[in-house]
Design a protein around this motif. Structure first.
Motif, PDB file in Angstrom:
ATOM      1  N   ALA A   1      42.533   1.280 -29.696  1.00  0.00           N
ATOM      2  CA  ALA A   1      42.928   1.872 -30.979  1.00  0.00           C
ATOM      3  C   ALA A   1      42.916   3.395 -30.899  1.00  0.00           C
ATOM      4  N   LEU A   2      41.930   3.961 -30.199  1.00  0.00           N
ATOM      5  CA  LEU A   2      41.893   5.413 -30.024  1.00  0.00           C
ATOM      6  C   LEU A   2      43.122   5.887 -29.244  1.00  0.00           C
ATOM      7  N   ALA A   3      43.495   5.152 -28.207  1.00  0.00           N
ATOM      8  CA  ALA A   3      44.696   5.509 -27.439  1.00  0.00           C
ATOM      9  C   ALA A   3      45.947   5.389 -28.308  1.00  0.00           C
ATOM     10  N   THR A   4      45.991   4.383 -29.166  1.00  0.00           N
ATOM     11  CA  THR A   4      47.130   4.207 -30.075  1.00  0.00           C
ATOM     12  C   THR A   4      47.227   5.362 -31.054  1.00  0.00           C
ATOM     13  N   VAL A   5      46.068   5.780 -31.591  1.00  0.00           N
ATOM     14  CA  VAL A   5      46.038   6.897 -32.543  1.00  0.00           C
ATOM     15  C   VAL A   5      46.513   8.180 -31.859  1.00  0.00           C
ATOM     16  N   LYS A   6      46.065   8.401 -30.628  1.00  0.00           N
ATOM     17  CA  LYS A   6      46.511   9.587 -29.889  1.00  0.00           C
ATOM     18  C   LYS A   6      48.012   9.540 -29.627  1.00  0.00           C
ATOM     19  N   ALA A   7      48.504   8.386 -29.210  1.00  0.00           N
ATOM     20  CA  ALA A   7      49.925   8.257 -28.891  1.00  0.00           C
ATOM     21  C   ALA A   7      50.797   8.373 -30.140  1.00  0.00           C
ATOM     22  N   ALA A   8      50.315   7.861 -31.263  1.00  0.00           N
ATOM     23  CA  ALA A   8      51.093   7.895 -32.506  1.00  0.00           C
ATOM     24  C   ALA A   8      51.048   9.262 -33.173  1.00  0.00           C
ATOM     25  N   ASN A   9      50.174  10.135 -32.674  1.00  0.00           N
ATOM     26  CA  ASN A   9      50.006  11.470 -33.264  1.00  0.00           C
ATOM     27  C   ASN A   9      49.790  11.368 -34.779  1.00  0.00           C
ATOM     28  N   LEU A  10      48.793  10.558 -35.144  1.00  0.00           N
ATOM     29  CA  LEU A  10      48.459  10.301 -36.539  1.00  0.00           C
ATOM     30  C   LEU A  10      48.156  11.609 -37.267  1.00  0.00           C
ATOM     31  N   LYS A  11      48.760  11.787 -38.435  1.00  0.00           N
ATOM     32  CA  LYS A  11      48.585  13.018 -39.223  1.00  0.00           C
ATOM     33  C   LYS A  11      47.723  12.745 -40.445  1.00  0.00           C
ATOM     34  N   SER A  12      47.158  13.790 -40.977  1.00  0.00           N
ATOM     35  CA  SER A  12      46.313  13.710 -42.160  1.00  0.00           C
ATOM     36  C   SER A  12      47.133  13.329 -43.391  1.00  0.00           C
TER      37      SER A  12
ATOM     38  N   HIS B   1      39.486   9.678 -35.936  1.00  0.00           N
ATOM     39  CA  HIS B   1      39.032   8.380 -35.412  1.00  0.00           C
ATOM     40  C   HIS B   1      37.638   8.511 -34.784  1.00  0.00           C
ATOM     41  N   VAL B   2      37.437   9.545 -33.993  1.00  0.00           N
ATOM     42  CA  VAL B   2      36.142   9.732 -33.323  1.00  0.00           C
ATOM     43  C   VAL B   2      35.056  10.082 -34.348  1.00  0.00           C
ATOM     44  N   ILE B   3      35.384  10.881 -35.354  1.00  0.00           N
ATOM     45  CA  ILE B   3      34.395  11.184 -36.402  1.00  0.00           C
ATOM     46  C   ILE B   3      34.039   9.911 -37.159  1.00  0.00           C
ATOM     47  N   THR B   4      35.030   9.062 -37.384  1.00  0.00           N
ATOM     48  CA  THR B   4      34.801   7.832 -38.147  1.00  0.00           C
ATOM     49  C   THR B   4      33.945   6.837 -37.378  1.00  0.00           C
ATOM     50  N   TYR B   5      34.240   6.607 -36.096  1.00  0.00           N
ATOM     51  CA  TYR B   5      33.549   5.576 -35.323  1.00  0.00           C
ATOM     52  C   TYR B   5      32.563   6.114 -34.298  1.00  0.00           C
ATOM     53  N   GLY B   6      32.693   7.358 -33.898  1.00  0.00           N
ATOM     54  CA  GLY B   6      31.856   7.886 -32.833  1.00  0.00           C
ATOM     55  C   GLY B   6      32.458   7.565 -31.477  1.00  0.00           C
ATOM     56  N   LEU B   7      31.978   8.246 -30.451  1.00  0.00           N
ATOM     57  CA  LEU B   7      32.466   8.017 -29.091  1.00  0.00           C
ATOM     58  C   LEU B   7      31.393   8.479 -28.111  1.00  0.00           C
ATOM     59  N   ASN B   8      31.101   7.654 -27.130  1.00  0.00           N
ATOM     60  CA  ASN B   8      30.083   7.938 -26.111  1.00  0.00           C
ATOM     61  C   ASN B   8      28.749   8.243 -26.790  1.00  0.00           C
ATOM     62  N   ALA B   9      28.171   9.414 -26.573  1.00  0.00           N
ATOM     63  CA  ALA B   9      26.865   9.736 -27.150  1.00  0.00           C
ATOM     64  C   ALA B   9      26.962  10.171 -28.610  1.00  0.00           C
ATOM     65  N   MET B  10      28.178  10.456 -29.066  1.00  0.00           N
ATOM     66  CA  MET B  10      28.354  10.888 -30.457  1.00  0.00           C
ATOM     67  C   MET B  10      28.393   9.677 -31.367  1.00  0.00           C
ATOM     68  N   GLY B  11      27.582   9.712 -32.408  1.00  0.00           N
ATOM     69  CA  GLY B  11      27.564   8.617 -33.370  1.00  0.00           C
ATOM     70  C   GLY B  11      28.615   8.802 -34.457  1.00  0.00           C
ATOM     71  N   SER B  12      28.753   7.783 -35.268  1.00  0.00           N
ATOM     72  CA  SER B  12      29.695   7.818 -36.378  1.00  0.00           C
ATOM     73  C   SER B  12      29.182   8.726 -37.486  1.00  0.00           C
ATOM     74  N   HIS B  13      30.104   9.441 -38.122  1.00  0.00           N
ATOM     75  CA  HIS B  13      29.750  10.272 -39.269  1.00  0.00           C
ATOM     76  C   HIS B  13      30.397   9.739 -40.545  1.00  0.00           C
TER      77      HIS B  13
ATOM     78  N   PRO C   1      40.865  -0.298 -35.625  1.00  0.00           N
ATOM     79  CA  PRO C   1      39.497  -0.756 -35.342  1.00  0.00           C
ATOM     80  C   PRO C   1      38.779   0.198 -34.392  1.00  0.00           C
ATOM     81  N   ASN C   2      37.519  -0.092 -34.186  1.00  0.00           N
ATOM     82  CA  ASN C   2      36.688   0.723 -33.300  1.00  0.00           C
ATOM     83  C   ASN C   2      36.803   0.204 -31.861  1.00  0.00           C
ATOM     84  N   THR C   3      37.945   0.486 -31.232  1.00  0.00           N
ATOM     85  CA  THR C   3      38.164   0.073 -29.838  1.00  0.00           C
ATOM     86  C   THR C   3      38.806   1.230 -29.076  1.00  0.00           C
ATOM     87  N   PRO C   4      38.642   1.257 -27.750  1.00  0.00           N
ATOM     88  CA  PRO C   4      39.312   2.296 -26.961  1.00  0.00           C
ATOM     89  C   PRO C   4      40.841   2.207 -27.060  1.00  0.00           C
TER      90      PRO C   4
END
Length: 189
Positions: free
Chosen positions: A83-94, A152-164, A78-81
């Motif tokens: 989830a972003l920490a989980t993605v970073k910790a899990a080292n999600l691959k393409s 994750h950040v491209i999908t949901y955006g972060l801070n001033a960056m919007g979702s793409h 989901p779009n939560t901080p």
């Protein structure tokens, strides 16, 4: 003699066909719905689908619950901080294999959507940053990022960056994420 008989038969047939037409009465019309079809308003509700409460509905036009479009891969984070920490910790691959990752296409998409702020080198010195329209755009070399967190950040955006997510398909977002990791590697040298 034979030609005269043939001509008289043809003339008699033509005369009988022409004489049957009566301008006072309308002619028979086969399949009148093809000539004078009922006009329907585009995108209006159809009477073909009856709602359970008696009015016309659109239940038959909706996809079943839980259906996904063909070729779409669900992204379960989901779009939560957190989830972003989980993605970073899990080292999600393409999910793309090495033959599907096109760095040239990733660079092209990065230059269209990202370089205006992040710069073509990923150093955080894009055109808008130089004009002081946006401040605090990160340098990729200074960030703890991986391919999954970039996606994750491209999908949901972060801070001033919007979702793409509306501009880029999932495959294109993974290509951009791979290109960002290449830029991070180039900046770290």
């Amino acid at each position: 003699m034979k030609n005269t008989i043939k001509l008289s038969v043809i003339f008699a047939f033509a005369l009988s066909v022409i004489s049957c037409k009566d301008n006072q009465k309308p002619n028979y019309q086969y399949f009148p719905n093809m000539y004078e079809s009922v006009a329907y308003e585009t995108y209006s509700e159809s009477g073909a689908f009856k709602a359970s409460y008696g009015l016309y509905g659109k239940e038959g036009q909706l996809p079943p619950k839980g259906a996904i479009k063909r070729g779409f891969m669900p992204y379960e984070y989901p779009n939560t901080p957190e989830a972003l920490a989980t993605v970073k910790a899990a080292n999600l691959k393409s999910p793309l294999d090495s033959t599907q990752v096109d760095m040239k296409k990733g660079e092209e998409l990065f230059n269209i959507y990202c370089a205006i702020c992040h710069g073509t080198a990923g150093d955080g010195k894009g055109k808008l940053v130089k004009q002081e329209k946006f401040l605090g755009v990160p340098n990729y070399a200074e960030r703890q990022i991986n391919e999954g967190s970039v996606f994750h950040v491209i999908t949901y955006g972060l801070n001033a960056m919007g979702s793409h997510a509306n501009q880029l398909s999932q495959e294109e977002r993974w290509k951009v994420a791979a290109y960002v990791m290449k830029l991070k590697g180039d900046l770290s040298k």
